[in-house]
Design an enzyme around this catalytic site. Structure first.
Site, PDB file in Angstrom:
ATOM      1  CB  CYS A  66      -0.763   0.273   1.445  1.00 52.25           C
ATOM      2  SG  CYS A  66      -0.142   0.144   2.775  1.00 52.25           S
ATOM      3  NE  ARG A  67       0.957   8.252   0.062  1.00 50.35           N
ATOM      4  CZ  ARG A  67       1.716   9.475   1.058  1.00 50.35           C
ATOM      5  NH1 ARG A  67       2.299   9.041   2.240  1.00 50.35           N
ATOM      6  NH2 ARG A  67       3.042  10.226   0.764  1.00 50.35           N
TER       7      ARG A  67
END
Length: 113
Positions: A66-67
């Site tokens: 994810c980020r």
């Protein structure tokens, strides 16, 4: 982010060659994906994982990103509970970019920060 009960690796440990048997699953939202993503990654936003995990080969080496590593932990927990052998990518796409790993997007100006 690290969670002792979730298998995790750094962005630099993800195999350089992605394929049907080596999958990088990006669970970020559509707008984050559009900013930049790893070439060859599979995109399924976290909220859609329960209804779409069948799109990923259960026998593949599965790395989830994810980020910054928080949402991917939840995805890995879910996927491993339904039979995958998924691994979290610690510190996410931010670490991916800092490590100089390749990024792409539609306009050629990929940037995660």
């Amino acid at each position: 982010m690290t969670f002792p009960h979730v298998p995790s690796i750094s962005a630099t440990e993800v195999p350089a060659e992605l394929s049907e048997s080596v999958v990088l699953l990006d669970v970020r939202e559509d707008d984050e994906w559009a900013l930049g993503h790893a070439p060859g990654a599979v995109h399924i936003p976290l909220a859609e994982i329960p209804g779409r995990f069948g799109e990923v080969d259960m026998d593949a080496d599965l790395y989830v990103v994810c980020r910054q590593g928080g949402r991917s932990v939840h995805a890995v927990e879910f996927l491993n509970n339904v039979g995958f052998d998924a691994v979290n990518v610690r510190d996410g796409m931010v670490a991916w970019q800092k490590a100089g790993r390749p990024l792409t997007n539609e306009d050629g100006q990929a940037k995660i920060y």
